[in-house]
Design a protein around this motif. Structure first.
Motif, mmCIF file in Angstrom:
data_model
loop_
_atom_site.group_PDB
_atom_site.id
_atom_site.type_symbol
_atom_site.label_atom_id
_atom_site.label_comp_id
_atom_site.label_asym_id
_atom_site.label_seq_id
_atom_site.Cartn_x
_atom_site.Cartn_y
_atom_site.Cartn_z
ATOM 1 N N TRP A 142 0.791 -1.240 0.000
ATOM 2 C CA TRP A 142 0.000 0.000 0.000
ATOM 3 C C TRP A 142 0.819 1.284 0.000
ATOM 4 O O TRP A 142 0.264 2.361 -0.188
ATOM 5 C CB TRP A 142 -0.972 0.003 1.173
ATOM 6 C CG TRP A 142 -0.294 -0.025 2.522
ATOM 7 C CD1 TRP A 142 0.100 -1.115 3.217
ATOM 8 C CD2 TRP A 142 0.076 1.096 3.308
ATOM 9 N NE1 TRP A 142 0.708 -0.738 4.385
ATOM 10 C CE2 TRP A 142 0.695 0.618 4.472
ATOM 11 C CE3 TRP A 142 -0.055 2.478 3.144
ATOM 12 C CZ2 TRP A 142 1.176 1.457 5.467
ATOM 13 C CZ3 TRP A 142 0.430 3.312 4.133
ATOM 14 C CH2 TRP A 142 1.033 2.791 5.282
ATOM 15 N N PHE A 143 2.136 1.210 0.196
ATOM 16 C CA PHE A 143 2.889 2.452 0.300
ATOM 17 C C PHE A 143 4.313 2.280 -0.209
ATOM 18 O O PHE A 143 4.990 1.337 0.174
ATOM 19 C CB PHE A 143 2.924 2.921 1.759
ATOM 20 C CG PHE A 143 3.346 4.342 1.913
ATOM 21 C CD1 PHE A 143 2.427 5.361 1.802
ATOM 22 C CD2 PHE A 143 4.666 4.664 2.150
ATOM 23 C CE1 PHE A 143 2.814 6.687 1.929
ATOM 24 C CE2 PHE A 143 5.062 5.982 2.280
ATOM 25 C CZ PHE A 143 4.128 6.987 2.166
ATOM 26 N N PRO A 144 4.791 3.201 -1.053
ATOM 27 C CA PRO A 144 6.189 3.118 -1.496
ATOM 28 C C PRO A 144 7.121 3.535 -0.360
ATOM 29 O O PRO A 144 6.960 4.608 0.208
ATOM 30 C CB PRO A 144 6.252 4.120 -2.651
ATOM 31 C CG PRO A 144 5.162 5.092 -2.367
ATOM 32 C CD PRO A 144 4.082 4.325 -1.651
ATOM 33 N N SER A 145 8.068 2.690 -0.025
ATOM 34 C CA SER A 145 8.904 3.003 1.134
ATOM 35 C C SER A 145 10.103 3.861 0.775
ATOM 36 O O SER A 145 10.501 3.966 -0.365
ATOM 37 C CB SER A 145 9.364 1.716 1.815
ATOM 38 O OG SER A 145 10.143 0.959 0.947
ATOM 39 N N GLY A 146 10.688 4.435 1.740
ATOM 40 C CA GLY A 146 11.861 5.291 1.727
ATOM 41 C C GLY A 146 11.958 5.813 3.146
ATOM 42 O O GLY A 146 11.659 6.962 3.415
ATOM 43 N N VAL A 147 12.280 4.931 4.076
ATOM 44 C CA VAL A 147 12.216 5.240 5.502
ATOM 45 C C VAL A 147 13.220 6.321 5.869
ATOM 46 O O VAL A 147 14.382 6.263 5.488
ATOM 47 C CB VAL A 147 12.462 3.967 6.339
ATOM 48 C CG1 VAL A 147 12.502 4.289 7.823
ATOM 49 C CG2 VAL A 147 11.393 2.922 6.040
ATOM 50 N N PRO A 168 8.819 0.963 19.226
ATOM 51 C CA PRO A 168 7.656 0.717 18.388
ATOM 52 C C PRO A 168 6.724 1.919 18.334
ATOM 53 O O PRO A 168 5.518 1.793 18.458
ATOM 54 C CB PRO A 168 6.987 -0.451 19.099
ATOM 55 C CG PRO A 168 7.198 -0.121 20.558
ATOM 56 C CD PRO A 168 8.571 0.535 20.608
ATOM 57 N N ARG A 169 7.252 3.118 18.146
ATOM 58 C CA ARG A 169 6.434 4.311 18.276
ATOM 59 C C ARG A 169 6.368 5.223 17.060
ATOM 60 O O ARG A 169 5.319 5.775 16.760
ATOM 61 C CB ARG A 169 6.975 5.116 19.464
ATOM 62 C CG ARG A 169 5.907 5.762 20.242
ATOM 63 C CD ARG A 169 6.424 6.419 21.498
ATOM 64 N NE ARG A 169 5.617 7.607 21.649
ATOM 65 C CZ ARG A 169 6.043 8.821 21.426
ATOM 66 N NH1 ARG A 169 7.280 9.037 21.085
ATOM 67 N NH2 ARG A 169 5.235 9.828 21.545
ATOM 68 N N VAL A 170 7.484 5.440 16.354
ATOM 69 C CA VAL A 170 7.523 6.413 15.259
ATOM 70 C C VAL A 170 8.108 5.773 14.000
ATOM 71 O O VAL A 170 9.095 5.050 14.074
ATOM 72 C CB VAL A 170 8.387 7.641 15.636
ATOM 73 C CG1 VAL A 170 8.512 8.608 14.471
ATOM 74 C CG2 VAL A 170 7.815 8.337 16.861
ATOM 75 N N LEU A 171 7.487 6.072 12.868
ATOM 76 C CA LEU A 171 7.994 5.629 11.572
ATOM 77 C C LEU A 171 7.675 6.721 10.553
ATOM 78 O O LEU A 171 6.538 7.186 10.477
ATOM 79 C CB LEU A 171 7.336 4.318 11.151
ATOM 80 C CG LEU A 171 7.772 3.755 9.800
ATOM 81 C CD1 LEU A 171 9.248 3.360 9.838
ATOM 82 C CD2 LEU A 171 6.907 2.577 9.419
ATOM 83 N N ALA A 172 8.679 7.143 9.779
ATOM 84 C CA ALA A 172 8.475 8.181 8.765
ATOM 85 C C ALA A 172 9.045 7.707 7.432
ATOM 86 O O ALA A 172 10.054 7.005 7.393
ATOM 87 C CB ALA A 172 9.141 9.486 9.191
ATOM 88 N N TYR A 173 8.373 8.123 6.333
ATOM 89 C CA TYR A 173 8.769 7.775 4.967
ATOM 90 C C TYR A 173 8.900 9.041 4.143
ATOM 91 O O TYR A 173 8.192 10.001 4.376
ATOM 92 C CB TYR A 173 7.661 6.964 4.265
ATOM 93 C CG TYR A 173 7.279 5.682 4.899
ATOM 94 C CD1 TYR A 173 7.924 4.509 4.544
ATOM 95 C CD2 TYR A 173 6.234 5.629 5.809
ATOM 96 C CE1 TYR A 173 7.537 3.307 5.096
ATOM 97 C CE2 TYR A 173 5.849 4.429 6.364
ATOM 98 C CZ TYR A 173 6.507 3.266 6.003
ATOM 99 O OH TYR A 173 6.112 2.082 6.549
ATOM 100 N N ARG A 174 9.756 8.972 3.106
ATOM 101 C CA ARG A 174 9.776 10.043 2.105
ATOM 102 C C ARG A 174 8.501 9.950 1.294
ATOM 103 O O ARG A 174 8.026 8.869 0.982
ATOM 104 C CB ARG A 174 10.965 9.883 1.163
ATOM 105 C CG ARG A 174 12.248 10.400 1.716
ATOM 106 C CD ARG A 174 13.350 10.389 0.676
ATOM 107 N NE ARG A 174 13.606 9.056 0.144
ATOM 108 C CZ ARG A 174 14.394 8.145 0.712
ATOM 109 N NH1 ARG A 174 15.004 8.447 1.834
ATOM 110 N NH2 ARG A 174 14.578 6.976 0.168
#
Length: 82
Positions: free
Chosen positions: A43-48, A54-60
């Motif tokens: 569902w989402f193109p990654s680029g972390v 286990p709290r924060v995750l960000a992608y480009r």
């Protein structure tokens, strides 16, 4: 308390949409849904760009933005997804 809250802000010429959801799933299940490559790739193109498990995750977000997920303290029924 509302099950969701969305706010749109602009700062320094950039617009940010903040979406908050009250979830009923356990935090581990929510974290897996947004971090496990087997789930994300569907569902989402990654680029972390940021991980604080286990709290924060960000992608480009192509070409110049970022999508950031944060699990916040819930009200006893599960975490807040911010």
């Amino acid at each position: 308390m509302k099950p969701h809250s969305d706010t749109l802000t602009t700062a320094d010429g950039r617009t940010a949409l903040r979406m908050e959801r009250r979830l009923t799933h356990p935090p581990a299940k929510v974290w897996s849904a947004i971090t496990d490559p087997a789930h994300i790739g569907q569902w989402f193109p990654s680029g972390v760009t940021e991980v604080t498990a286990p709290r924060v995750l960000a992608y480009r977000w192509h070409p110049e933005g970022t999508v950031r997920w944060e699990l916040g303290q819930g009200t006893g029924h599960g975490p807040r997804l911010i």
